[in-house]
Design a protein around this motif. Structure first.
Motif, PDB file in Angstrom:
ATOM      1  N   LEU A  61       2.763  -8.530 -36.642  1.00  0.00           N
ATOM      2  CA  LEU A  61       3.496  -7.930 -35.524  1.00  0.00           C
ATOM      3  C   LEU A  61       4.944  -7.652 -35.918  1.00  0.00           C
ATOM      4  N   SER A  64       5.139  -4.640 -38.107  1.00  0.00           N
ATOM      5  CA  SER A  64       4.799  -3.371 -37.456  1.00  0.00           C
ATOM      6  C   SER A  64       6.025  -2.629 -36.929  1.00  0.00           C
ATOM      7  N   VAL A  65       7.180  -3.267 -36.889  1.00  0.00           N
ATOM      8  CA  VAL A  65       8.359  -2.606 -36.326  1.00  0.00           C
ATOM      9  C   VAL A  65       9.168  -1.847 -37.360  1.00  0.00           C
ATOM     10  N   ASN A 108      10.138  -2.428 -29.776  1.00  0.00           N
ATOM     11  CA  ASN A 108      10.305  -3.228 -30.989  1.00  0.00           C
ATOM     12  C   ASN A 108      10.908  -4.599 -30.698  1.00  0.00           C
ATOM     13  N   LYS A 111       8.169  -6.760 -29.247  1.00  0.00           N
ATOM     14  CA  LYS A 111       7.229  -7.228 -30.273  1.00  0.00           C
ATOM     15  C   LYS A 111       7.809  -8.428 -31.018  1.00  0.00           C
ATOM     16  N   LYS A 114       8.001 -11.555 -28.905  1.00  0.00           N
ATOM     17  CA  LYS A 114       6.680 -12.182 -28.779  1.00  0.00           C
ATOM     18  C   LYS A 114       6.393 -13.089 -29.983  1.00  0.00           C
ATOM     19  N   CYS A 115       6.967 -12.761 -31.126  1.00  0.00           N
ATOM     20  CA  CYS A 115       6.778 -13.559 -32.348  1.00  0.00           C
ATOM     21  C   CYS A 115       7.710 -14.763 -32.389  1.00  0.00           C
TER      22      CYS A 115
END
Length: 154
Positions: A61, A64-65, A108, A111, A114-115
């Motif tokens: 994740l 992915s940004v 972004n 995301k 969330k991590c």
């Protein structure tokens, strides 16, 4: 409190995975401090993150940004070892917010949050003044900066 939560999560993970593996259960023993000690031949499960995501899911994740990551092994190590990771995002207030600033940044940031990443946002008002944004008027630039912060909060 965070250490207790991590320990409780690790214990729950271990007990849930060892129910059907009687030979592995024999490898688990209590040490003198009451923490679990696992022999080297027992499989090691990662403790669940507060987000509910595994280390690999959080790593993917985060990746992915951006198109590239200079030190992928360092990113993985940070996600694995650091309880809190800080990211910095600076922007120059220069007028109305456009779609990439508003939507893409929010996606972004969400995301990464969330991590487990915590953000510090820098309003580059002096850079905007140096670049003569808003006519170089620092008060106007700071007003635009506050506007952008409020848009992202929304």
């Amino acid at each position: 409190a965070a250490e207790k939560a991590r320990s409780a999560g690790a214990l729950g993970s271990l007990s849930a995975t060892s129910r059907g593996m009687s030979s592995e259960v024999e490898n688990v023993a209590q040490d003198v401090e009451g923490k679990l000690a696992v022999s080297s031949d027992a499989p090691v499960e990662e403790a669940p993150h507060s987000s509910g995501l595994t280390l690999e899911e959080r790593y993917q994740l985060c990746r992915s940004v951006a198109e590239e990551c200079q030190m992928e092994d360092e990113l993985r190590r940070l996600l694995e070892k650091k309880p809190v990771i800080y990211a910095y995002d600076g922007f120059e207030p220069s007028g109305r917010m456009h779609i990439a600033q508003g939507v893409m940044k929010a996606i972004n940031v969400n995301k990464l949050t969330k991590c487990g990443v915590h953000f510090k946002f820098w309003v580059a008002d002096w850079f905007a003044q140096l670049n003569n944004k808003m006519g170089g008027d620092l008060k106007k630039i700071q007003t635009v900066g506050r506007y952008m912060v409020e848009v992202w909060k929304a």
